[in-house]
Structure formats: structure tokens, C-alpha cells
Design an enzyme around this catalytic site. Structure first.
Site: not given
Length: 346
Positions: A94, A171, A311-313
Site C-alpha cells: 500500500i 485494513e 487487503g491493505e487498501g
């Protein structure tokens, strides 16, 4: 816990946006999904000249009590803390994608099982040192859940006050795919076996065990309403994303929805305020099992399918250039009239 979210229903503006899009120097519909994006963003911002201003992704990190058992996750709980340090040091995916696309990145300690030093570039919104183990008791109390929603909303309000009109959420939390699967089955009535995937890398045996454990959890608890379900199965990071999504919609911001975990938070937010999805753009289809069914439940059409499930955006970050392209063509592409190009013969 009240959010004033207006449905997008200005027919006069929508007619003008459609006319502006259709009279650009191109065949009708030739820019495909970019046209739909421009139309939606113009609606959200209530203007014929929309803009993507200071796009920001907020990554919320929190630990889950279930992860201490190591039975639903192949990685130990400590990885949540380690990854937060990785975010701070700029070494995660990210970080790279945010830098590539000029996105402001904020990292939030929503409830990591670790005490971070105050001097770190980390927003301290900690509710507790991880949630409780929902095999034994609800993950959090109702007060904790409402506090997390409020903190997420306040962080978005602060971003908006600083000129952000486009926001995505990420997240980090070992065990949070289990939490998302539980929320998914509760809010969509999808059987738990269709909601559970590999997470951070479970094999078939591990997935089977995960389904067995989460089935036990579902049989143990009977949440009585939306907030009770979020408090029972959710994570602090998920609850903060719920608050962030709701506040962003109230402030008429463009909301980029990432993958499985963030979409599970949207399921909760939509139950609270059904019009919230008017403001949401779905970045991608996660390769985490269950996400496709989540998206179908929401009647969502994601922009990308890159077989990502990090994930992580990260999916939201990858989608930002498409948002910029959509508003740029709307604002700067010539019309048939301005360019002196003949329109189609009727």
C-alpha cells in the site's frame, strides 16, 4: 450514531451530466465504464465539473482474539504489529501503490495488541489491545463498537476538513477474514462454507477447520441487531471502517471500496443507511472466496479483477487513476460542437 446520508436523486443534474458525456467527441458509450464513473462522481459531488482532490487511503489495524488460538490463521497474531511497523517504514504494497499514484496514506492503530511509541507517524485510535475471542464471548462490547464507529467517522471528518474529497479504506489484522466471513453470513444469509476462504494462505485442511470453528461461533451467538452483530463478530478496524464509510457518504465524498474486509464493513454500513452505496465505487474483485458473492449481494460492478487478495487498501489505490481519467475526460475532452466535428447522421 446518526448519519444524514442523502440518496443521489437530482434528475436535472443527471440529465445534464448525461448530455455532457454523450456529446463528447466519441460514439455513444465508447468510453464504457469511464462514462459511468464520470456520471457517478458528478452526481456525488453535485457538479458538472467533478474533481478528485487529495485522494486518501486510511489503513486501520486491529487484532482479533480468535487469532491467538492459531486455528483460523496460518500466521501468528504478532504479524499485525510487524506489518504496522512495515507500513510506518514505507515497505508495504500500500505504501508503494500510494506513492505511485500520489495518494495520501494514513495508518491507524484501531486495536493492535501492542504498545506503539507516541513519536511514530501513527494515528492512535486504540480501543483495546485486540478484540475478545468470539468462540468464548462477543468480540467487543456495544460501547466499544460504537466508540470505534465514532472514531472512524471523526478521522474521515478531519480528512474532509483538510480538502479530501475521495477516500478509500484499508485494513490489517490477522484473523480478520474470519470476522468478515461471519459478518457476511449474518448480513447476506450466505452459508458460512461459501464465505470462508484461504485468508493469508490456509490449505484445504485449514479452510475446512476454519469453517468448522466459525460454524461453532455462529451457533453460539444470536445477535439481535446490526450493532450487536458487528460487536459480536467484528474487529475494531472493521467497526472504524463502518464509521468512516458512513461519515464519508454523509459528507458527499467519493468512497473507494477495497476487497473482502472493507466490503464486509460496507454490508454493516448499508444496513444502517441503505443510501450509502450511492457514494461507493467498487475498486476490484478480491480473489478471497466470498467476495464475488458479497459484490453480487450489493449489485456492485467492480472496476478491476487482478486476482489480488492482499487487503491493505491496495485495490483501492490501484483504482485511483481510473477515477482521475474519468473526471478528466468529462472536464477536458472536446464536445462535437466545440471541436467542429459532425455528429452522427440520424
Amino acid at each position: 450514531m446518526e448519519f444524514n446520508i442523502k440518496p443521489l436523486s437530482d434528475s436535472d443534474l443527471q440529465e445534464k451530466l448525461r448530455h455532457k458525456i454523450d456529446t463528447k467527441t466519441k460514439p455513444l458509450g465508447a468510453l464504457g465504464t469511464l462514462e459511468a464513473l464520470a456520471f457517478q462522481i458528478g452526481n456525488i459531488q453535485n457538479t458538472l465539473e467533478p474533481a478528485i482532490s487529495n485522494p486518501t487511503i486510511i489503513v486501520f489495524a486491529g487484532d482479533h482474539g480468535i487469532a491467538k488460538e492459531g486455528m483460523v490463521n496460518p500466521y501468528p497474531q504478532e504479524v499485525t504489529t510487524q506489518m504496522v511497523y512495515n507500513f510506518i517504514q514505507g515497505g508495504a504494497a500500500i505504501n508503494i501503490f500510494s506513492n505511485t499514484h500520489g495518494i495520501d496514506l494514513k495508518i491507524v492503530d484501531a486495536g493492535v495488541n501492542h504498545s506503539f511509541e507516541n513519536k511514530l507517524p501513527l494515528i492512535d485510535a486504540k480501543i483495546d489491545f485486540g478484540t475478545k475471542n468470539y468462540r468464548i464471548e462477543p468480540a467487543m462490547t456495544e460501547d466499544q463498537c460504537l466508540s470505534a464507529i465514532e472514531k472512524g467517522a471523526k478521522l474521515v471528518a478531519t480528512a474532509h476538513a483538510n480538502g479530501v474529497n475521495t477516500i478509500g479504506f484499508g485494513e490489517m489484522g490477522i484473523g480478520n477474514t474470519s470476522s468478515a466471513a461471519l459478518l457476511m453470513t449474518y448480513f447476506t444469509n450466505t452459508p458460512i462454507e461459501d464465505c470462508v476462504g484461504a485468508g493469508t494462505g490456509l490449505n484445504d485442511k485449514g479452510i475446512g477447520n476454519k469453517i468448522k470453528i466459525l460454524t461453532e461461533v455462529l451457533n453460539k451467538h444470536c445477535p439481535k441487531n446490526t450493532i450487536d452483530a458487528l460487536a459480536t463478530y467484528g474487529g475494531f478496524e472493521t467497526a472504524m471502517i463502518v464509521g468512516g464509510i458512513l461519515k464519508a457518504a454523509e459528507l458527499e465524498m467519493v468512497i473507494l471500496i477495497d476487497g473482502f474486509i472493507v466490503t464486509s464493513a460496507l454490508l454493516v454500513a448499508k444496513k444502517i443507511a441503505p443510501s450509502v452505496t450511492d457514494y461507493c465505487i467498487f475498486a476490484h474483485t478480491s480473489n478471497e472466496k466470498g467476495h464475488t458473492k458479497m459484490l453480487a449481494h450489493l449489485n456492485a460492478s467492480p472496476l478491476l479483477h487482478l486476482n489480488m487478495r492482499l487487503g491493505e487498501g491496495t485495490g483501492a489505490a490501484i483504482a485511483v487513476p481510473l477515477l482521475r481519467a474519468s473526471v478528466d475526460f468529462l472536464n477536458h475532452m472536446a464536445s462535437f460542437k466545440s471541436a467542429g466535428v459532425s455528429t452522427k447522421n440520424e
